[in-house]
Design a protein around this motif. Structure first.
Motif, mmCIF file in Angstrom:
data_model
loop_
_atom_site.group_PDB
_atom_site.id
_atom_site.type_symbol
_atom_site.label_atom_id
_atom_site.label_comp_id
_atom_site.label_asym_id
_atom_site.label_seq_id
_atom_site.Cartn_x
_atom_site.Cartn_y
_atom_site.Cartn_z
ATOM 1 N N SER A 159 -7.560 6.095 -3.577
ATOM 2 C CA SER A 159 -8.435 5.495 -2.562
ATOM 3 C C SER A 159 -7.771 4.294 -1.889
ATOM 4 C CB SER A 159 -9.771 5.098 -3.181
ATOM 5 O OG SER A 159 -9.566 4.128 -4.195
ATOM 6 N N GLN A 160 -6.813 3.656 -2.558
ATOM 7 C CA GLN A 160 -6.100 2.539 -1.932
ATOM 8 C C GLN A 160 -4.881 2.984 -1.138
ATOM 9 O OE1 GLN A 160 -6.491 1.882 -5.568
ATOM 10 N NE2 GLN A 160 -8.420 0.813 -5.298
ATOM 11 N N GLN A 193 -5.360 5.557 -7.988
ATOM 12 C CA GLN A 193 -4.834 4.775 -6.875
ATOM 13 C C GLN A 193 -4.988 5.482 -5.530
ATOM 14 O OE1 GLN A 193 -3.876 1.663 -7.226
ATOM 15 N NE2 GLN A 193 -4.243 1.791 -9.431
ATOM 16 N N MET A 209 0.844 -1.183 0.000
ATOM 17 C CA MET A 209 0.000 0.000 0.000
ATOM 18 C C MET A 209 0.884 1.238 0.000
ATOM 19 S SD MET A 209 -2.830 1.271 2.816
ATOM 20 C CE MET A 209 -4.081 0.123 2.335
#
Length: 152
Positions: A28-29, A26, A1
């Protein structure tokens, strides 16, 4: 992450930038680490305020800041951690990079400090201003001389 470290000092300014940044594919991750950078207290004010009062004020300020900024990120499903900067930012950044990884992306979303050209550099009179001052001085001298000549 992926971890994104964001410096924030003004909720209104940061909300606009966070809303556009969280639109990335990317985002939101990613794990967002919001670092609250409280305004500096001037030397004159700090003489009359105890350290405890200063810390209480800084904590309340950060709480209001994070209440406005965190929901913007959480609405898109992002994981958010908040940190209040209590010292120099380079030292805090080293600590955060050691905790979350050295490859963390760092974004500065603090409101820029506006500088006027007059405040940035001292005003230097141009040759035209010097000429205008000289001519005004000569005119004043002539007025005094003519006034004394006519009065005599």
């Amino acid at each position: 992450m992926e971890t994104i470290i964001v410096y924030v000092d003004d909720a209104d300014y940061a909300q606009l930038l966070l809303q556009t940044a969280v639109q990335a594919p990317q985002a939101s991750q990613a794990h967002w680490v919001l670092v609250g950078c409280a305004p500096r207290i001037t030397h004159r004010v700090s003489r009359f305020v105890s350290n405890r009062s200063r810390e209480n004020w800084r904590n309340k300020w950060a709480e209001r800041l994070f209440q406005d900024c965190v929901p913007v990120l959480q609405a898109h499903g992002a994981q958010v951690t908040t940190v209040l900067a209590r010292g120099p930012l380079p030292e805090l950044l080293q600590t955060l990079q050691a905790q979350y990884g050295a490859q963390s992306q760092v974004v500065d979303m603090r409101r820029p400090k506006l500088q006027t050209p007059d405040a940035a550099a001292p005003a230097v009179p141009s040759p035209l201003h010097k000429l205008a001052g000289t001519l005004a001085g000569i005119g004043a001298l002539w007025t005094v001389l003519i006034g004394e000549t006519l009065a005599a």
